[in-house]
Design an enzyme around this catalytic site. Structure first.
Site, mmCIF file in Angstrom:
data_model
loop_
_atom_site.group_PDB
_atom_site.id
_atom_site.type_symbol
_atom_site.label_atom_id
_atom_site.label_comp_id
_atom_site.label_asym_id
_atom_site.label_seq_id
_atom_site.Cartn_x
_atom_site.Cartn_y
_atom_site.Cartn_z
ATOM 1 N N TYR A 153 -4.380 -44.692 -12.985
ATOM 2 C CA TYR A 153 -5.316 -45.407 -11.688
ATOM 3 C C TYR A 153 -4.920 -44.510 -10.633
ATOM 4 O O TYR A 153 -5.945 -44.149 -9.912
ATOM 5 C CB TYR A 153 -4.606 -46.672 -11.702
ATOM 6 C CG TYR A 153 -5.194 -47.455 -10.327
ATOM 7 C CD1 TYR A 153 -6.498 -47.883 -10.426
ATOM 8 C CD2 TYR A 153 -4.631 -47.468 -9.128
ATOM 9 C CE1 TYR A 153 -7.331 -48.496 -9.368
ATOM 10 C CE2 TYR A 153 -5.157 -48.111 -8.115
ATOM 11 C CZ TYR A 153 -6.563 -48.414 -8.076
ATOM 12 O OH TYR A 153 -6.872 -49.090 -6.977
ATOM 13 N N LYS A 157 -7.558 -42.383 -8.192
ATOM 14 C CA LYS A 157 -7.618 -42.380 -6.730
ATOM 15 C C LYS A 157 -7.480 -41.208 -5.971
ATOM 16 O O LYS A 157 -7.865 -40.655 -4.985
ATOM 17 C CB LYS A 157 -6.761 -43.559 -6.301
ATOM 18 C CG LYS A 157 -7.388 -44.943 -6.667
ATOM 19 C CD LYS A 157 -8.933 -45.323 -6.315
ATOM 20 C CE LYS A 157 -9.292 -46.842 -6.745
ATOM 21 N NZ LYS A 157 -10.655 -46.849 -5.940
#
Length: 246
Positions: A153, A157
């Site tokens: 994750y 990002k």
């Protein structure tokens, strides 16, 4: 200067959570919104009694992204702002980086990175046709803090933060501003499901001693979309109550 009257806004991942909060906040500021999400029923619910519309969107599919922008042109008359909020977050399995499987990694990157890139590709001709506009990428404060057991994750990002800088350079001559809004832990349904004791998770490390509610994030999005940010591009605006200073 935060008035968005007449602005035409596409928001991905708008069936709930932060995406729904953005859709309502932009609508309240005078914008017409197309809420896009894999969950069409949820997107339609988001737009109940609000100007604009809803569409099913799978950001992993370039044709779906293209249809979304075509629908925005048909429904709203064009596109002035794209909010790239769609991401895999809810239900994401946390694991040490060397225990993340290839399938887990690829699933996150396909939505969070490739999906964001594809929506930017699809929307850019419409933004150029409008004479310029704004792309707001939803990043994460975890890129600065390095949250453990979440590399798939955080890496996704981080890629969005980097993409923002490249696109800001490439699209500046077209008067298209590209910025990243990086929230910290925000009390959406996804966070409440994802974290044990979500409201207190990490809050002691924030200068403001709490985690965000969606309403705490909306103002930053309105700023980046508005004339108040007319000379702001390529930037990351971290909205996390002072957990990280970047």
């Amino acid at each position: 200067m935060f008035d968005l009257q007449g602005k035409r806004v596409v928001i991905t991942g708008a069936a709930g959570g932060l995406g729904r909060a953005f859709a309502h906040g932009f609508s309240d500021a005078g914008a017409s919104v197309l809420a896009a999400d894999l969950d069409l029923a949820g997107a339609k619910e988001t737009m109940t009694n609000r100007p604009g519309g809803a569409i099913a969107l799978d950001v992993r599919d370039m044709e779906s992204c293209t249809r979304c922008i075509a629908a925005a042109i048909d429904t709203l008359g064009g596109v002035d702002v794209l909010v790239n909020n769609a991401a895999i977050y809810a239900g994401l399995t946390r694991a040490p980086f060397d225990e993340i499987t290839s399938d887990m990694w690829d699933q996150v990157q396909a939505v969070n990175v490739k999906g964001t890139w594809q929506m930017c590709k699809a929307a850019t001709p419409a933004l150029r046709a409008a004479g310029g506009g704004a792309i707001i990428q939803i990043g994460s404060a975890t890129v600065s803090s390095g949250s453990p057991n979440w590399m798939h994750y955080v890496a996704s990002k981080g890629a969005i933060h980097a993409m923002t800088r490249v696109m800001a350079r490439e699209l500046g001559a077209d008067a298209i501003r590209v910025n990243t809004l990086a929230p910290g832990v925000t009390m959406t349904e996804a966070s409440l499901d994802h974290f044990d004791n979500a409201r207190s998770y990490g809050a002691a490390n924030a200068a403001l001693r709490r985690n965000a509610d969606p309403q705490d994030i909306i103002g930053a999005g309105l700023f980046l979309a508005s004339a108040a940010a007319a000379f702001v591009t390529g930037q990351t605006l971290t909205v996390d109550g002072g957990k990280v200073f970047s």
